[in-house]
Write an enzyme that holds these catalytic residues in place. Sequence first.
Site, PDB file in Angstrom:
ATOM      1  N   HIS B  81       0.847  -1.198   0.000  1.00 57.36           N
ATOM      2  CA  HIS B  81       0.000   0.000   0.000  1.00 57.36           C
ATOM      3  C   HIS B  81       0.885   1.252   0.000  1.00 57.36           C
ATOM      4  O   HIS B  81       1.881   1.296   0.717  1.00 57.36           O
ATOM      5  CB  HIS B  81      -0.881  -0.037   1.257  1.00 57.36           C
ATOM      6  CG  HIS B  81      -2.014   0.934   1.229  1.00 57.36           C
ATOM      7  ND1 HIS B  81      -1.838   2.287   1.343  1.00 57.36           N
ATOM      8  CD2 HIS B  81      -3.347   0.744   1.081  1.00 57.36           C
ATOM      9  CE1 HIS B  81      -3.020   2.888   1.279  1.00 57.36           C
ATOM     10  NE2 HIS B  81      -3.949   1.972   1.122  1.00 57.36           N
ATOM     11  N   GLY B 162       6.580  21.081  11.384  1.00 52.93           N
ATOM     12  CA  GLY B 162       7.706  20.220  11.743  1.00 52.93           C
ATOM     13  C   GLY B 162       8.955  20.584  10.957  1.00 52.93           C
ATOM     14  O   GLY B 162       8.936  21.495  10.131  1.00 52.93           O
ATOM     15  N   PRO B 168      14.655   9.328   8.897  1.00 55.12           N
ATOM     16  CA  PRO B 168      14.526   8.002   8.277  1.00 55.12           C
ATOM     17  C   PRO B 168      13.568   7.073   9.021  1.00 55.12           C
ATOM     18  O   PRO B 168      12.801   6.331   8.416  1.00 55.12           O
ATOM     19  CB  PRO B 168      15.955   7.446   8.320  1.00 55.12           C
ATOM     20  CG  PRO B 168      16.837   8.630   8.424  1.00 55.12           C
ATOM     21  CD  PRO B 168      16.072   9.683   9.173  1.00 55.12           C
ATOM     22  N   GLY B 171       9.667   9.011   8.600  1.00 52.04           N
ATOM     23  CA  GLY B 171       9.082   9.555   7.372  1.00 52.04           C
ATOM     24  C   GLY B 171       8.297  10.820   7.679  1.00 52.04           C
ATOM     25  O   GLY B 171       8.693  11.611   8.553  1.00 52.04           O
TER      26      GLY B 171
END
Lengths: 301, 301
Positions: B81, B162, B168, B171
């Site tokens: 997905h 943000g 990493p 995400g």
Amino acid sequence: MKALMCVPNISEGTDLSVVEKVVDAVRSTPGVMLLDTSSNSDHNRSVITYIGRPEPVVEATRKLTETALALIDMACHRGSHPRQGAVDVVPFIPIRGISDEEAVSIARDFGRHVGDTLGVPIYFYEDAATRPERQSLANVRKGQYEALAEKLKDPEWAPDEGPCQFVPRSGSIQVSSRFPLVAFNINLATTNLEIAQDIAKSIRFINGGFRYVRAIALSLKEAGMVQVSMNLTHYEKTPLPMVAEAVKREAARYGVSVAGTELVGPVPLGAMGQILRYYLQAHDFSMDQIIENSLIGWTGE
Amino acid sequence: MKALMCVPNISEGTDLSVVEKVVDAVRSTPGVMLLDTSSNSDHNRSVITYIGRPEPVVEATRKLTETALALIDMACHRGSHPRQGAVDVVPFIPIRGISDEEAVSIARDFGRHVGDTLGVPIYFYEDAATRPERQSLANVRKGQYEALAEKLKDPEWAPDEGPCQFVPRSGSIQVSSRFPLVAFNINLATTNLEIAQDIAKSIRFINGGFRYVRAIALSLKEAGMVQVSMNLTHYEKTPLPMVAEAVKREAARYGVSVAGTELVGPVPLGAMGQILRYYLQAHDFSMDQIIENSLIGWTGE
């Protein structure tokens, strides 16, 4: 959350100060939510609708009955609606998590208690009836208040609870339990009342139509239409959309179309689920899918 | 009672012990009702659905986000997905007594707070989008997690909240507010997929159909049918029954009939009211007539 509805009809629709005091008996009962009060002065009658868990609803109904019997004198009552008592009908209606059998026993317990403590004759009707000929309210109320004194002398019409004795001030109380009824009207784009009469006959139980349908035909003079006015007394067994489609088909035989419909008063969520399943062919739709269903009986605390 | 729903999708659908810990963040928040959790191991993704007043729902979402970011490492994530973050999407959905504008500001406040405190890039999409090209989630997520490091170097794709910096492990988080979506499938009594494809094209927005309809065609091999599978993204503006009737009419052009339909997952009560009004022609039906509506947010105490 278990939910029981009660819709007493009292024989006072003119002196609203009396109605207010009777309604206050409901308002002042914790755990009961008053949904509607409606008074009609021609009928000289008021309909009070409330809901809650079974115990508080029964308690509110006891208080309402006591208050109404204290304030309403049937010996002076005039009104165009059939009635046999100051508290004329007390139907208990299971809405959520209550079986038909539980509703019957709630009605019977209520009748016994009120008959005993307030000394007034009680007749059970509809699902709470103790014999077939008392299921129909029209039968139970035949001759109305004015015939009650004579009726009580007939052993066939001994009351189900309370004294077998005419109480001129109060008359008798008719207590029932029943499945929630849906009042549903279909307006036809014609002024020809005969067409509505024919359709009403073809779909109603007494003339061979659907088992749980009562129907009459009315003229809507101002709107220039006629109406098939129905009570669906058990929408689970005789589905509303099936009846609606039958009326539409019958009307089409006369070249008449449906101008619109009206659902009058409270509608159970279950009837809405049925309409959705029927028209969308959504055979597997579950009431648990309704988002708001999860919020019933939950304050978010 | 105000009610807000939130349906975060997290990038873990294989290790159910992790999913359990994330769901516990919701369960342990007072005033929030968990409605559903569903995990798919091919997608390696879980969908968590809960509801409540706005404040507790936002609080539960903060805790869920914190827990998921601590437990899920996107650097190791594989799944079929599309996804761009450990907490991939966080849609806030107004259900009752909350305007679209309020929902947008709930989503924006949540994004700002989480972006700042957890140090992860936030993209707003759908109604909460800050610019037109970010309305579409497919656009925002283009290239997915694997392309995110590069994307963040492009000023066009600076995050809304943000740090503008690739993390990493986490995400980015995609935060939105939107009208409740209705997932609606219509099964056609044919095995010819082309017919379903033609119908899907004729009714969906991108090809000129209804504005708030997304649709694809699927083969239901075992059932020997084909399906028009739809998302109705704003049932008030593009009514479900109108779409259902359009599909039925299009199918009839091929001599194909509707075998049934499926409403998948939660359905707002408002959509049911709309279906009733449409098919019964009950133009004046009010949601206040629904008996159970009065019991929402009421425990009967």
